[in-house]
Write an enzyme that holds these catalytic residues in place. Structure first.
Site, PDB file in Angstrom:
ATOM      1  CB  SER A   1      35.849  34.356  38.769  1.00 29.96           C
ATOM      2  OG  SER A   1      34.529  34.551  38.338  1.00 29.96           O
ATOM      3  CG  ASP A  55      37.280  38.108  31.804  1.00 28.62           C
ATOM      4  OD1 ASP A  55      36.083  37.772  31.755  1.00 28.62           O
ATOM      5  OD2 ASP A  55      38.030  37.794  32.743  1.00 28.62           O
TER       6      ASP A  55
END
Length: 672
Positions: free
Chosen positions: A443, A495
């Site tokens: 991330s 995602d």
């Protein structure tokens, strides 16, 4: 849409948002009215006690008042069901009905107070009647308190500034006045957002970096929401429609878009090797999150496993700095990576805005010095994420266009300075000089790892980076192409983070406006159908029908509201579906790092992946495949590190068991 104007100000609620609240209140009021009527009919003969006449009058007036409220709420609910999101005309009487409904709260409050006073005086009547009055008073005040809370929630701090211009229109202001008004509203909006962010992050220390991040984040939000008059339910309806539209397009295009080919053995071998590396180094990226992720992944046994480490005294084999529960963090790192105490050089859980936790360890299995940068796990990290302006990346390379995400760039610079200035990397390579440098992160940590690898490449030419679910809006196209030789990114399914950038958010906003403008169904039907579709699936072809061709001009107009009118006056604004997205110098288009491996789920495993084990395929993907945000129930869960780790476990084991399958991972589906 637009937000309603009541009492001379705009509110963050639309006239078609009152169907569900109205239905809920209607059910409560009808049941309440039936209960009071039953109470009165069953006990009216027992009200000949002292004060009984007052209680009898109280119940009769209360039933009349409830009947009036029920009729008013029914009218509000029926009117709110009319029209569409972009056609509020059939709901023009809503403001009058709301004024009536709000006015009815005053006699309700008076009557509830009188009921409380009479009961407090100790009326000597049937206990059932007295208890009924007490329940009535309690319910009345609960409804009044809930209404006050709702008013606070839908209060728009800018409503007083925006409402006066709703009826003026562009013809009443010249370009100079409209420009001044727009600048004034934008300044006010930035101030409001900054106040909100400061309240949300009230526990964060106020240093220079934090203050800059507050201002940067506030400006991002005010800029993004400055040209529309969307209320939250409009966005929810738009996302529901967009999800069904995307699924419909994918289903219709799938037969024509599937391209099967047998890639060269070198390409397939490269994919297998990089998948194995990703599977290995993802353990380090997950370990950087410390004990919270470990307990989340092992809810039954995790606490027992690291409990002893939490109570253990520190050793001098490694540096462990910053944060709380350091030994718990380190215990989880040991269990996640499988390394020994002596394998760790430095572990930092120091966490501030633009300053990320990280660890440095020796990986003897892969003969590498691993630097793992933690992803988003605190409000400080969120502020780093949202500092989305671009700045020039200070690196030694031949790339001319070196723009990068400011917040992530500064976070990477902090880790770089710690590694170099504090001699952490020198210490690691003095122990294992033949090892290579590998930088990993998930991330936000993945984006920082990519930038950090680029900064270190001049000193460590053999550096490799594995960025798991990194943000799309990281750096320029030139840096994206430059990084393909030493950075591999891994993305799972839909995602949202690897598709998230300011440019993509602008595109998402325009697509939401476009699909909402096409829809001729009322909002409550869109939300009900969307909820059913998200929970249980269905046929995406059952989309709400579209407007006639003559109404296509709606697509070229900003949606209602004063801020939208202001942007309409600006010659730079265009809402055409064919117009390119505006590229602000502060927010230019940015791209993800390196080559990208995309893991895609094969078959169905339930709407949320909880019904059966999922199987995944892997393929190399171009960054353009992540240029649009895809809507779906897994767009957030696919970003979770534990889900990504399970997907990697599945795809690596499946490919290892199917070495004789030539078509493994070769299907490519492009979805518009």
């Amino acid at each position: 849409m637009p937000g309603m104007v009541l009492f001379g100000r705009r509110w963050a609620i639309a006239s078609d948002d009152l169907v569900f609240p109205g239905f809920f209140e209607l059910v409560v009021r009808v049941l309440w009215w039936i209960g009071i009527l039953t109470l009165y009919l069953m006990h009216r003969g027992k009200l000949d006690c002292a004060g009984g006449a007052l209680l009898s009058s109280y119940l009769i007036v209360l039933m009349i008042l409830l009947a009036v409220v029920i009729c008013t709420v029914s009218a509000i609910m029926c009117v709110s069901m009319r029209g569409t999101i972009c056609n509020p005309g059939p709901r023009k009487s809503m403001s009058k009905l709301l004024y009536i409904r709000l006015a009815l709260f005053f006699p309700e409050m008076v009557w509830a107070s009188l009921g409380a006073a009479w009961v407090a005086d100790g009326v000597q009547c049937d206990r059932t009647v007295v208890n009924g009055i007490i329940a009535t008073v309690v319910v009345s005040w609960i409804i009044i308190a809930a209404t006050v809370v709702s008013i606070i929630i839908v209060f728009d701090p800018l409503g007083g500034k925006m409402a006066p211009y709703s009826s003026a229109g562009p013809s009443h202001l010249d370009s100079h006045d409209s420009s001044q008004l727009l600048n004034g509203l934008k300044t006010a909006a930035t101030s409001v957002w900054e106040t909100r962010i400061k309240l949300l992050c009230c526990c964060i220390g106020k240093d220079d970096h934090t203050r800059v991040a507050f201002s940067s984040t506030a400006e991002l939000f005010s800029t993004y929401f400055s040209d529309t008059d969307l209320v939250p339910s409009d966005i929810a309806a738009g996302l529901a429609l967009l999800h069904q539209q995307q699924d419909n397009i994918r289903n219709n295009q799938e037969p024509a878009q599937v391209v099967c080919h047998a890639p060269g053995s070198s390409q397939e071998a490269d994919l297998d090797a990089e998948l194995e590396n990703c599977h290995h180094y993802m353990q380090f990226a997950a370990a950087a999150y410390g004990w919270p992720l470990y307990i989340y992944r092992n809810p039954l046994t995790g606490l027992c496993r690291i409990g002893g480490d939490c109570c253990r005294s520190r050793t001098t084999d490694y540096d462990l700095v910053g944060g709380d529960q350091l030994n718990c963090h380190f215990g989880s790192i040991l269990h996640t990576t499988g390394l020994q105490y002596r394998d760790f050089i430095h572990v930092s859980f120091h966490d501030k805005v633009y300053e990320l936790p990280f660890l440095v360890a020796l990986d003897h299995r892969k003969e590498s010095v691993v630097v793992a940068v933690r992803g988003t796990m605190s409000l400080q990290d969120v502020l780093t994420d949202l500092s989305a302006e671009s700045e020039v990346l200070d690196v030694e390379c031949e790339v001319q266009d070196r723009l990068a995400h400011k917040g992530i760039s500064q976070a990477a610079r902090y880790v770089y300075q710690r590694l170099i200035n504090d001699g952490i990397l020198s210490q690691a390579f003095s122990i294992a000089p033949e090892y290579r440098l590998v930088i990993v992160g998930h991330s936000l940590g993945g984006g920082a790892a990519a930038l950090l690898a680029t900064m270190l490449r001049a000193a460590y030419p053999q550096v490799r980076c594995y960025a798991f679910s990194p943000p799309r809006g990281l750096w320029s196209k030139a840096l994206q192409e430059y990084s393909q030789s030493f950075i591999v990114s891994l993305v799972l399914g839909k995602d949202v983070i690897p598709r998230l950038s300011v440019t993509n958010l602008e595109d998402l906003k325009r697509r939401i406006l476009r699909v909402v403008a096409h829809c001729n169904k009322p909002k409550y039907k869109i939300l009900l159908h969307g909820l059913w579709y998200e929970l249980f699936g269905g046929n995406p072809n059952n989309l709400p029908t579209e407007l006639d061709g003559g109404d296509q001009e709606v697509l070229t107009q900003p949606l209602l509201g004063e801020q939208s009118l202001l942007t309409r006056w600006s010659p730079a604004y265009s809402f055409s579906s064919d117009s390119p997205l505006d590229s602000s110098p502060k927010y230019p288009p940015l791209y993800p790092p390196g080559r990208i491996i995309h893991l895609q789920e094969e078959g169905a495993s339930g709407r949320f992946g909880c019904c059966s084990a999922a199987h995944y395929s892997a393929k190399w993907s171009h960054e353009a495949e992540f240029s649009k945000i895809l809507i779906g129930p897994k767009m957030l869960t696919d970003h979770m590190p534990d889900i990504l780790m399970r997907a990697l476990d599945s795809v690596v084991s499946d490919r290892a068991a199917c070495v004789s399958c030539p078509a493994q991972g070769v299907s490519s589906v492009d979805v518009a």
